[in-house]
Write an enzyme that holds these catalytic residues in place. Sequence first.
Site, short mmCIF file in Angstrom:
data_model
loop_
_atom_site.label_atom_id
_atom_site.label_comp_id
_atom_site.label_asym_id
_atom_site.label_seq_id
_atom_site.Cartn_x
_atom_site.Cartn_y
_atom_site.Cartn_z
N GLU A 1 5.23 14.42 25.13
CA GLU A 1 6.26 15.45 24.90
C GLU A 1 7.67 15.06 25.88
OE1 GLU A 1 4.16 18.68 26.68
OE2 GLU A 1 2.56 18.18 24.90
N ASP B 1 -2.69 19.63 34.49
CA ASP B 1 -3.41 20.67 34.14
C ASP B 1 -3.43 20.91 32.84
OD1 ASP B 1 -2.61 22.72 36.97
OD2 ASP B 1 -1.14 21.05 36.31
N ILE C 1 -4.78 18.58 30.93
CA ILE C 1 -5.75 17.77 30.80
C ILE C 1 -6.81 18.65 29.68
CG2 ILE C 1 -8.05 16.71 31.61
CD1 ILE C 1 -5.98 15.60 33.73
N HIS D 1 -0.13 25.17 36.79
CA HIS D 1 1.19 23.87 36.88
C HIS D 1 0.72 22.93 38.03
CE1 HIS D 1 2.62 25.26 33.32
NE2 HIS D 1 3.66 24.35 33.25
#
Lengths: 75, 819
Positions: free
Chosen positions: B499, B555, B557, B597
């Site tokens: 991203e 996070d 994952i 996060h």
Amino acid sequence: MTPLPVPQLGNEITEAEITEWHKADGATVEEGEPIVTITTTKMAIELEAPAAGTLQIRVEEGEIAEVGTVLAEIA
Amino acid sequence: MPKELVVDPASSRTPGHLSQATIPVHAYATPIADEIARRGAPALIEALRHMLLIREFEGMLAAMKAQGAYRGIAYTYKGPAHLSIGQEAAAVGSALALDTGDHIFGSHRSHGEFLAKGLAAVARLPQADLDRILATHDEGRLRDTVARALGRDGRALAEDVLLFGFLAEIFMKANGFNGGMGGSMHAFFPPFGCYPNNAIVGASAGIAAGAALRRRLAGDGGITVAHAGDGATGCGPVWEAMNFAAMGQYGRLWQDGGGTGLPVLFFFTNNFYAMGGQTAGETMGWDRLSRIGAGLSPTALHAETVDGTNPLAVADAVARKRALLLNGDGPALLDVECYRLCGHSTTDANAYRTRDEIKLWEELDPIRQFATTLEIAGVLTEAEAVAMREEVADRIEAITRAVTDPALAPPVDVAAEPTRIGRLMFSHRAIDLPAEPAPDVGDPTGSAALRGIARKARHGLAGDGTELAPLRAITLRDALGEAILHHMIHDDRLVAWGEECREWGGAFGVYRGFADILPHHRLFNSPISEAAIVAAAVGHAMEGGRSLVELMYADFIGRAGDEIFNQMAKWQAMSAGALSLPVVLRASVGSKYGAQHSQDWTGLITHIPGLKVVYPATPYDAKGLMAAALASQDPVVVFESQRLYDKVETMAPDGVPAGYYRLPFGVPDIKRAGRDLTILTIGPALYPALAAARDLAAAGIEAEVIDARSLVPFDYRPVLDSVARTGRFLAVTEASERGSFAQTIAATIARHGFASLTAPPRVIGAPNWIVPGADMEATYFPQPDDIVDAVMADFFPDRPANRRGLRDWDDIALARTGL
Ligand SMILES: Cc1ncc(C[n+]2csc(CCOP(=O)(O)OP(=O)(O)O)c2C)c(N)n1
Ligand SMILES: [Mg+2]
């Protein structure tokens, strides 16, 4: 003369690198035109000409300037 | 948002309505005479034979599961048998239209697809190619075994090898196609275009998209087929994969000449049920599966619903989609309707459907229908059809007899070599980089951002010993970027995505300036599709590409759980080492943004067998380990701490070398020498540990601080040697203590360093609760004071010390309450 200072870009940022001038010294610029890219540790940002006129560069590409330093003036 | 594509409100706000591409349903109506004229009668008879072979093969498996015997051959098969009885026309029809160079990726129910594709290859490949394939696979040993057992040669031998190798794999024998490491739901054989089947519903969609990406870039001219069931349309990762294959950028921004999408066909074998849940009408919102194409692209992915009980209807549709894909107009979607006449598995009691419904579909049994069609067309007599059935049954019997003979298909002898399976997890190989830059890369000096990095000091300390600001010296972020850029420039097989990777420079700027010199097909913005990001990386690597993918926060994952845990981690071993997965997954560990996060998930990732894991804490280590990761043939997860991106190099004597170098995996590094105590740190914990060591030194205690750097692999020797000198061991991690890798290290040191220890090893990690917000973070991640407290309390209880940190809780009491 309208100065273009390094803006305050967040409370942890004290200085920025002048990464690239998109206009040459002495060039005519329009108000609002992006003229320089500066980079902090967090981000790269383009600064716009604060007025129309002739660009007078005060800080060269590759140098590091503190927040508030005048990078250029528009005459 | 790329500047090339202006979001113009005038056009976006113009009133109107959307119309959608028409989706044909059961439109096939070619007369059989035309098919015979086009394909030739022998090809159609051969297709019938392939359907019969699949039916008999699976009938044999059903008998083995139900009765433990087939045609008098007794065998106990304990593994899965997801059979496709009734669905053979879908598999054989598709194989009829595909070329051997097209690659299929399968599902848990893909015996039929595997066999159909393999049988088509055996029927069509030039004999010389078949000979070469049989001679190369396992150095010809399987061919020799099969020739000896079944006594045939030429194409017949190749067919026997296909059936034997596949059945031996299903029975997980040592000479199965995948060394017995795959089995029924994971078998594959690339020389015939049969790529891995997958036991995770829908998992092949993303992998096939990545495979298609590689094939598009390699220009090898084949298409990729992702097989899935109708139930898989309920899986988020399948939607992610279809979108990943259809992204607008291929047509609008990429200049690789590859067309408007990826050359992948999403082939849904729609048997109307998942296991017992009915898709249309019960578990899904769509009424016809093909309708979902309309939600994915203006072309509706060229979706069609076709009659999956007729191999020629399927072949017709696949051929047309294939032509679109080869023309650069992919991806495409087929909804292939058929019916599973058998149970989902052999324990299925059919409680979810009526006998009457099954009977309706038995009328449409594809084998009976097709045989009748051929008989009516005068291509095949009834007697010939009967003879063919008998010949097929005899063949499957002979194959089964051979595979159940341990002398011909021996079991995997784990007892003879207990770590045999472990040896398959990693190849530990690394590539050499071509010396010349790849042709598709621009000149780095043309990028102002890269020029800026090049101007920085290589060492982080000024002449007077003060630390340079991150704008003035190479930071950990820059060091990672240098290693990555070197690989990107020198290896055009390496493609990076994630991203915000292009103009944004990656979520935290590691790729800053890269977009100036790398074309879109080497570095691209992916959709917010963590599952597709990782699955595509796996498929891209399976086909010979090298993948570098970024997860913005570790996070996330969880969003790519299956793709990381089951796909990226397992395929090397499940292929018995035949597949290499050069995938580097960068995951940034956050800070200041709270519970979702900021979590260090090294404990989770190190727990999964099959992933190499590094967590560098200094710029020097980051550059060398990133280079090693990108050169590795094994999959690697690189954790990067957001708190460390701005760190300059203060420890390596010469700073961060400007040139390219690699550091070996698995070697912990002594960052500070000391005689009284060993502190092993993971990732950013290095810095509070060093600060604590300075405080302890003031009290006359000299701590040795060792930075783990890599977690998998890990060499305990330097740590054990240190403990032999100091007699005390503390591990510090930012991960929650419970189940952390620091606990694993501590337990291992306790066992192997017991004789040297003067006190039990201790771990300080984060507590077993959520990461709090920015202002409370210091109460959560171990601070220098917490480390000093633990050292004084556990290792030097006789010395006077005031508690400085917060952690005076009782671990045992907390555990009792779930903490
Ligand atoms: C992610 C995942 N969830 C659930 C399962 C268990 N499971 C195996 S097959 C299956 C049904 C799949 O239905 P469909 O995709 O229509 O394929 P079919 O079995 O009909 O061929 C389920 C739920 C699984 N293997 N993977
Ligand atoms: Mg189904």
